[in-house]
Design a protein around this motif. Structure first.
Motif, PDB file in Angstrom:
ATOM      1  N   PHE A  51      33.871 -17.550 -30.861  1.00 51.18           N
ATOM      2  CA  PHE A  51      34.253 -18.678 -30.009  1.00 51.18           C
ATOM      3  C   PHE A  51      35.588 -18.368 -29.322  1.00 51.18           C
ATOM      4  O   PHE A  51      36.487 -17.768 -29.910  1.00 51.18           O
ATOM      5  CB  PHE A  51      34.426 -19.953 -30.830  1.00 51.18           C
ATOM      6  CG  PHE A  51      33.148 -20.519 -31.379  1.00 51.18           C
ATOM      7  CD1 PHE A  51      31.922 -19.952 -31.093  1.00 51.18           C
ATOM      8  CD2 PHE A  51      33.175 -21.642 -32.203  1.00 51.18           C
ATOM      9  CE1 PHE A  51      30.755 -20.476 -31.605  1.00 51.18           C
ATOM     10  CE2 PHE A  51      32.020 -22.175 -32.727  1.00 51.18           C
ATOM     11  CZ  PHE A  51      30.800 -21.594 -32.428  1.00 51.18           C
ATOM     12  N   THR A  52      35.711 -18.815 -28.081  1.00 46.86           N
ATOM     13  CA  THR A  52      36.986 -18.753 -27.388  1.00 46.86           C
ATOM     14  C   THR A  52      37.055 -19.893 -26.384  1.00 46.86           C
ATOM     15  O   THR A  52      36.026 -20.389 -25.906  1.00 46.86           O
ATOM     16  CB  THR A  52      37.176 -17.407 -26.671  1.00 46.86           C
ATOM     17  OG1 THR A  52      38.517 -17.296 -26.210  1.00 46.86           O
ATOM     18  CG2 THR A  52      36.232 -17.281 -25.478  1.00 46.86           C
ATOM     19  N   SER A  53      38.269 -20.328 -26.072  1.00 50.90           N
ATOM     20  CA  SER A  53      38.477 -21.406 -25.095  1.00 50.90           C
ATOM     21  C   SER A  53      38.585 -20.820 -23.701  1.00 50.90           C
ATOM     22  O   SER A  53      39.246 -19.797 -23.483  1.00 50.90           O
ATOM     23  CB  SER A  53      39.749 -22.188 -25.433  1.00 50.90           C
ATOM     24  OG  SER A  53      39.610 -22.848 -26.674  1.00 50.90           O
TER      25      SER A  53
ATOM     26  N   GLU B 236      31.927 -29.551 -30.148  1.00 53.95           N
ATOM     27  CA  GLU B 236      31.764 -28.250 -29.500  1.00 53.95           C
ATOM     28  C   GLU B 236      30.424 -28.111 -28.797  1.00 53.95           C
ATOM     29  O   GLU B 236      30.237 -27.199 -27.983  1.00 53.95           O
ATOM     30  CB  GLU B 236      31.946 -27.143 -30.531  1.00 53.95           C
ATOM     31  CG  GLU B 236      33.389 -27.041 -31.034  1.00 53.95           C
ATOM     32  CD  GLU B 236      33.504 -26.174 -32.273  1.00 53.95           C
ATOM     33  OE1 GLU B 236      34.570 -25.579 -32.476  1.00 53.95           O
ATOM     34  OE2 GLU B 236      32.525 -26.119 -33.046  1.00 53.95           O
ATOM     35  N   LEU B 237      29.468 -28.999 -29.090  1.00 53.81           N
ATOM     36  CA  LEU B 237      28.169 -28.984 -28.421  1.00 53.81           C
ATOM     37  C   LEU B 237      28.054 -30.040 -27.324  1.00 53.81           C
ATOM     38  O   LEU B 237      27.193 -29.930 -26.438  1.00 53.81           O
ATOM     39  CB  LEU B 237      27.058 -29.208 -29.446  1.00 53.81           C
ATOM     40  CG  LEU B 237      26.808 -28.067 -30.445  1.00 53.81           C
ATOM     41  CD1 LEU B 237      25.867 -28.537 -31.549  1.00 53.81           C
ATOM     42  CD2 LEU B 237      26.225 -26.852 -29.748  1.00 53.81           C
ATOM     43  N   ASN B 238      28.883 -31.057 -27.361  1.00 52.69           N
ATOM     44  CA  ASN B 238      28.796 -32.170 -26.421  1.00 52.69           C
ATOM     45  C   ASN B 238      29.278 -31.747 -25.036  1.00 52.69           C
ATOM     46  O   ASN B 238      30.467 -31.438 -24.853  1.00 52.69           O
ATOM     47  CB  ASN B 238      29.646 -33.334 -26.946  1.00 52.69           C
ATOM     48  CG  ASN B 238      29.566 -34.558 -26.055  1.00 52.69           C
ATOM     49  OD1 ASN B 238      28.746 -34.629 -25.135  1.00 52.69           O
ATOM     50  ND2 ASN B 238      30.421 -35.530 -26.318  1.00 52.69           N
ATOM     51  N   PRO B 239      28.418 -31.726 -24.011  1.00 53.66           N
ATOM     52  CA  PRO B 239      28.831 -31.286 -22.673  1.00 53.66           C
ATOM     53  C   PRO B 239      29.619 -32.348 -21.908  1.00 53.66           C
ATOM     54  O   PRO B 239      30.188 -32.042 -20.856  1.00 53.66           O
ATOM     55  CB  PRO B 239      27.497 -30.985 -21.981  1.00 53.66           C
ATOM     56  CG  PRO B 239      26.522 -31.911 -22.635  1.00 53.66           C
ATOM     57  CD  PRO B 239      26.966 -32.034 -24.066  1.00 53.66           C
TER      58      PRO B 239
ATOM     59  N   ASP C 253      24.981 -24.674 -25.254  1.00 49.34           N
ATOM     60  CA  ASP C 253      24.336 -23.369 -25.440  1.00 49.34           C
ATOM     61  C   ASP C 253      25.135 -22.455 -26.367  1.00 49.34           C
ATOM     62  O   ASP C 253      24.776 -21.291 -26.536  1.00 49.34           O
ATOM     63  CB  ASP C 253      24.153 -22.677 -24.086  1.00 49.34           C
ATOM     64  CG  ASP C 253      23.221 -23.456 -23.168  1.00 49.34           C
ATOM     65  OD1 ASP C 253      22.222 -24.001 -23.675  1.00 49.34           O
ATOM     66  OD2 ASP C 253      23.505 -23.524 -21.958  1.00 49.34           O
ATOM     67  N   ILE C 254      26.199 -22.966 -26.959  1.00 52.99           N
ATOM     68  CA  ILE C 254      27.032 -22.123 -27.803  1.00 52.99           C
ATOM     69  C   ILE C 254      26.265 -21.690 -29.056  1.00 52.99           C
ATOM     70  O   ILE C 254      25.512 -22.465 -29.649  1.00 52.99           O
ATOM     71  CB  ILE C 254      28.332 -22.882 -28.206  1.00 52.99           C
ATOM     72  CG1 ILE C 254      29.380 -21.917 -28.752  1.00 52.99           C
ATOM     73  CG2 ILE C 254      28.054 -23.968 -29.205  1.00 52.99           C
ATOM     74  CD1 ILE C 254      30.121 -21.174 -27.705  1.00 52.99           C
ATOM     75  N   ARG C 255      26.410 -20.427 -29.420  1.00 55.01           N
ATOM     76  CA  ARG C 255      25.761 -19.886 -30.610  1.00 55.01           C
ATOM     77  C   ARG C 255      26.748 -19.851 -31.776  1.00 55.01           C
ATOM     78  O   ARG C 255      27.959 -19.717 -31.555  1.00 55.01           O
ATOM     79  CB  ARG C 255      25.253 -18.460 -30.331  1.00 55.01           C
ATOM     80  CG  ARG C 255      24.241 -18.374 -29.212  1.00 55.01           C
ATOM     81  CD  ARG C 255      23.760 -16.943 -29.010  1.00 55.01           C
ATOM     82  NE  ARG C 255      24.849 -16.025 -28.688  1.00 55.01           N
ATOM     83  CZ  ARG C 255      25.339 -15.825 -27.472  1.00 55.01           C
ATOM     84  NH1 ARG C 255      24.850 -16.520 -26.443  1.00 55.01           N
ATOM     85  NH2 ARG C 255      26.307 -14.953 -27.271  1.00 55.01           N
ATOM     86  N   PRO C 256      26.289 -19.941 -33.013  1.00 57.19           N
ATOM     87  CA  PRO C 256      27.209 -19.829 -34.152  1.00 57.19           C
ATOM     88  C   PRO C 256      27.908 -18.467 -34.133  1.00 57.19           C
ATOM     89  O   PRO C 256      27.270 -17.447 -33.876  1.00 57.19           O
ATOM     90  CB  PRO C 256      26.298 -19.957 -35.377  1.00 57.19           C
ATOM     91  CG  PRO C 256      25.054 -20.605 -34.880  1.00 57.19           C
ATOM     92  CD  PRO C 256      24.894 -20.177 -33.459  1.00 57.19           C
TER      93      PRO C 256
ATOM     94  N   THR D  83      36.745 -25.559 -21.947  1.00 58.00           N
ATOM     95  CA  THR D  83      35.459 -25.571 -22.632  1.00 58.00           C
ATOM     96  C   THR D  83      35.406 -24.392 -23.597  1.00 58.00           C
ATOM     97  O   THR D  83      36.391 -23.672 -23.782  1.00 58.00           O
ATOM     98  CB  THR D  83      34.297 -25.526 -21.626  1.00 58.00           C
ATOM     99  OG1 THR D  83      33.061 -25.688 -22.327  1.00 58.00           O
ATOM    100  CG2 THR D  83      34.291 -24.213 -20.871  1.00 58.00           C
ATOM    101  N   ILE D  84      34.271 -24.167 -24.208  1.00 54.89           N
ATOM    102  CA  ILE D  84      34.126 -23.151 -25.247  1.00 54.89           C
ATOM    103  C   ILE D  84      32.982 -22.220 -24.870  1.00 54.89           C
ATOM    104  O   ILE D  84      32.005 -22.642 -24.244  1.00 54.89           O
ATOM    105  CB  ILE D  84      33.889 -23.815 -26.619  1.00 54.89           C
ATOM    106  CG1 ILE D  84      33.956 -22.782 -27.747  1.00 54.89           C
ATOM    107  CG2 ILE D  84      32.555 -24.552 -26.643  1.00 54.89           C
ATOM    108  CD1 ILE D  84      33.925 -23.430 -29.118  1.00 54.89           C
ATOM    109  N   ALA D  85      33.126 -20.942 -25.230  1.00 54.59           N
ATOM    110  CA  ALA D  85      32.092 -19.962 -24.897  1.00 54.59           C
ATOM    111  C   ALA D  85      32.095 -18.881 -25.977  1.00 54.59           C
ATOM    112  O   ALA D  85      33.029 -18.765 -26.770  1.00 54.59           O
ATOM    113  CB  ALA D  85      32.348 -19.350 -23.522  1.00 54.59           C
ATOM    114  N   ASN D  86      31.010 -18.071 -25.976  1.00 53.79           N
ATOM    115  CA  ASN D  86      30.891 -16.955 -26.913  1.00 53.79           C
ATOM    116  C   ASN D  86      31.432 -15.676 -26.293  1.00 53.79           C
ATOM    117  O   ASN D  86      31.063 -15.311 -25.171  1.00 53.79           O
ATOM    118  CB  ASN D  86      29.436 -16.716 -27.308  1.00 53.79           C
ATOM    119  CG  ASN D  86      28.869 -17.813 -28.168  1.00 53.79           C
ATOM    120  OD1 ASN D  86      28.008 -18.582 -27.737  1.00 53.79           O
ATOM    121  ND2 ASN D  86      29.337 -17.899 -29.406  1.00 53.79           N
TER     122      ASN D  86
END
Length: 791
Positions: free
Chosen positions: A608-610, A554-557, A573-576, A623-626
């Protein structure tokens, strides 16, 4: 002479007052009359004096034991009851010392005596105050299923057609095995759960609001998988072999050897699957400014996954003395799988003219292995058996390799063959150390505290047709917790606080070199309250704060391509994501039925959401975002009903409202929707050891920030015939007997509209054979191992 009687009066008065001020312990064990097996879940109530004033009530633990603390000297009446058994009342007097009643026998009710086969049967689903227990061995279909398929039957849990598991609508779950965190199920649980034979599992426990004693990872909560284990003296075991359509077969062997203070246990299981799935993918590409069509994409095909997995477990426990015990165990998982996709792909241009047409052949040769070693030590202090200290350490490592090849045979605009290769390699290790201490405090109180340290390292390498990338992930966590729990008459409470310091180093080594450090400190409070309304009714309230830390993927760009037109990448840049969870539960336990109703509310922030976007030539990047926030509230009902001596019905329902605020992602307004599921399980026992089971599932639609999943339903069925005086059995099961299991999803953004579908090619039928030797006990034999969550 006149002073002597006065002195004696004062002396005996003092003794009487002192005795009345003392408190004692009352305990015992409830067993079935003929088999002497423990009756887990029996209800015990204690009433005082001639007016039968209610004092306290408890439920027997997994080994049938019960205990009342801080009982004042007096005359009492003890009442014992259990579903399907004749209740028993015992008059007793407590005056000078603790009272141990030993084994108390309950007799099966006459209405249950016609067939000895149902003696002491437990419900498939048992709802306790702090967890839900699913007795796998009560499920006929489990004998030929994977663990992933069994999880579909559990309240709060959903499993989609791709094997993705969610708990209360969250895919972020912490997995335990035999009460200890499992590193093996941390990275890619869906793939492993699909290959573990359910016949090697004793039960599954679900905790949606764990206390501060447990790590806060897992927004959904904890799923604890308890493997089969028997404490029969000497050597005992069970062997099962199963085969079915689509070249599916599996088997497992459970062996246990116990002698005095030493025990040795082992399990080996294998599973081969070659399921075929049909899928479709339709995309409309748009100009983000005027929303006019810029082209379209159509794909239809089938996928076959030919996988063979092996699971090994070996462990030993040894009692060093009366106070100290040691346990050493190890697990190893190995899987080889060959994924083959065949699809026809066509593209149209903006004027709906033909743009391209080709046949895609995709092969993925995948290898995965994971191993884990655990060492546990526990010491009980001599002066008090409730004063304990324990230590656990675990080391695990994994290695994964995917070799993908794509052959694209074009028919338009020209006859051309394109060959692409994609090599994915992942490896890493995890070290964990746990120290727990528990000490009694006052009357009916206990203070627990502990430390948990963890280090994780992962290395991810991609090679797409000569273009290489590499990403490394290091995470270090140090946590301490304290937890105080106390009971007072009908009320009990547990309050805790966990403090964690986390340091993360995400390093992109190729194609560029960059280091992305991150560190944070967080507190996680928890609260659990319980109140006994009467002997058979209770109410509970719980609160916990939990979080989901992004993992290496989830962190690997760097994009990971599942095929040339679909890729996934992480977000450095994703936050917990964090969550506040509240639950209110009410339980009624009757002689023939039990009902548990739970209301829950969850407030999630930085959720988290796709997110899907179109890049390049018809490529969809996920990808994933907050999110800003995500709120959900719902009700869950679990009904267990013994309709008659042969017919049992379990019903579960979960309905919830979800509200999504995705304004940070450029979406206006708030999206809300009602979703959930309904599940039913009915079992009927015919004469001469023949049983039948039917399972039904219905899933409501579910929304995402960019679309939704449509509703779907399906049914499974099974038959089982016991042989050789219950030492053997033959079973037959069928999955998706109505052929309705199809999952349709839709996505909508400024750049792309997409609809996907996937379904099985055909229902799957399984036939299995089980043989037990040397009196190996299963859950049907009333042996409910008390091994669950130990931390």
């Amino acid at each position: 002479m006149n002073r002597i009687p006065s002195f004696l009066v004062l002396f005996f008065t003092f003794c009487w007052i002192n005795a009345r001020s003392q408190v004692f312990v009352l305990k015992g064990q409830v067993v079935e009359e003929s088999s002497r097996e423990a009756l887990y879940g029996a209800t015990i109530s204690l009433r005082q004096g001639t007016d039968s004033t209610f004092v306290s009530g408890v439920i027997c633990d997994t080994l049938g034991y019960f205990q009342f603390d801080s009982i004042k000297p007096d005359d009492y009446t003890l009442r014992l009851s259990f579903i399907g058994f004749v209740s028993k009342t015992i008059p007793l007097s407590i005056s000078k010392k603790d009272l141990d009643l030993g084994k108390i026998e309950l007799r099966i009710s006459d209405i249950f005596l016609e067939s000895v086969e149902i003696t002491g049967q437990q419900s498939m689903i048992v709802k306790e105050l702090d967890k839900t227990v699913y007795n796998v061995q009560r499920d006929l279909l489990s004998e030929t299923s994977s663990l992933s398929e069994v999880l579909q039957n559990i309240p709060s849990v959903s499993v989609d057609i791709n094997g993705a598991v969610t708990l209360r609508n969250s895919a972020n779950i912490t997995y335990f095995i035999n009460g200890k965190p499992s590193a093996m199920l941390r990275r890619n649980p869906s793939a492993i759960l699909e290959q573990i034979p359910a016949s090697s599992i004793d039960r599954v426990e679900i905790i949606t609001n764990p206390s501060a004693k447990y790590r806060p990872d897992g927004i959904g909560g904890i799923i604890n998988i308890v493997l089969k284990k028997d404490d029969t003296e000497g050597l005992a075991g069970q062997i099962g072999l199963y085969g079915g359509t689509e070249n599916r077969y599996n088997g497992n062997v459970n062996l246990n050897y116990n002698k005095e203070d030493f025990g040795l246990y082992g399990n080996y299981g294998f599973r081969h699957s070659a399921g075929i799935y049909l899928f479709g993918d339709s995309r409309l590409f748009k100009n983000p400014v005027n929303q006019h069509s810029t082209g379209s994409y159509q794909e239809t095909g089938k996928s076959k996954i030919d996988a063979l997995a092996h699971n090994f477990l070996l462990g030993m426990n040894y009692d060093l003395n009366d106070q100290s015990s040691l346990e050493l165990s190890g697990t190893y998982y190995l899987q080889n799988s060959l994924h083959k996709n065949e699809a026809e792909i066509a593209g149209l241009d903006s004027s709906e003219g033909p743009d391209y047409f080709f046949t895609n052949h995709q092969i993925n040769d995948e290898f995965e292995e994971e191993g884990e070693v655990n060492l546990a030590f526990e010491h009980i202090f001599k002066n008090n058996e409730d004063h304990t200290i324990s230590f656990e350490s675990a080391y695990s490592a994994f290695n994964e390799r995917e070799d993908l090849e794509y052959l694209q045979q074009f028919q338009f605009p020209n006859n051309d063959l394109q060959v692409l290769n994609n090599l994915i390699q992942k490896s890493g290790y995890q070290i964990e150390v746990i120290l727990d201490h528990a000490i009694p405090v006052g009357e009916d109180g206990e203070l627990e505290s502990g430390y948990n340290g963890e280090r994780v390292h992962e290395d991810i390498r991609y090679d797409l047709s000569g273009n290489s990338s590499q990403f490394q992930f290091d995470q270090e966590i140090h946590a301490i917790y304290t937890l105080f729990n106390k009971s007072y008459e009908k009320v009990s409470f547990k309050i805790g606080l966990r403090a964690e310091w986390t340091q993360i180093k995400s390093q992109l080594l190729a194609p560029v070199d960059s280091l992305l450090p991150n560190k944070y400190f967080k507190l996680f409070p928890t609260l659990h309250l319980g109140y006994e309304l009467d002997d058979n009714k209770n109410i509970s309230l719980s609160y916990s704060k939990r979080l989901n830390r992004p993992d290496a993927d989830e962190l690997n760009p760097n994009p990971e391509f599942s095929d040339p037109r679909n890729a996934e990448s992480g977000n450095p840049d994703i936050r917990p994501e964090q969550i506040h969870s509240i639950e209110l539960a009410h339980q009624v336990i009757g002689k023939e039925r039990s009902l548990t109703t739970t209301l829950y509310y969850r407030y999630k922030y930085d959720a988290f959401t796709s997110i899907q976007n179109s890049i390049g030539d018809s490529i969809v990047l996920t990808t994933i975002a907050n999110l800003n926030t995500r709120q959900s509230g719902g009700a869950e009902v679990v009904l267990s009903n013994q309709i008659n001596k042969n017919w049992k019905l379990d019903l579960t329902g979960n309905v919830y409202l979800t509200a999504i605020d995705a304004s940070d992602l450029g979406f206006s307004g708030q999206k809300t929707a009602i979703s959930g599921n309904i599940k039913g399980f009915t079992t009927y026992k015919f004469k001469r050891g023949l049983s039948a089971q039917l399972n039904f599932y219905y899933y409501f639609p579910y929304i995402t920030p960019q679309g939704q999943r449509e509703a779907y339903y399906y049914m499974n069925a099974g038959l089982k015939k016991e042989l050789l005086k219950k030492r053997a059995a033959i079973s037959i099961t069928a999955t998706d007997i109505l052929y309705t299991y199809q999952v349709n999803r839709s996505f909508d953004s400024d750049e792309i509209d997409q609809q996907t579908s996937i379904r099985r090619k055909q229902p799957v039928v399984f036939v299995g054979f089980i043989w037990k030797f040397n009196n190996f006990k299963s859950k049907e034999d009333l042996n409910y191992e008390g091994e669950g969550l130990r931390r």
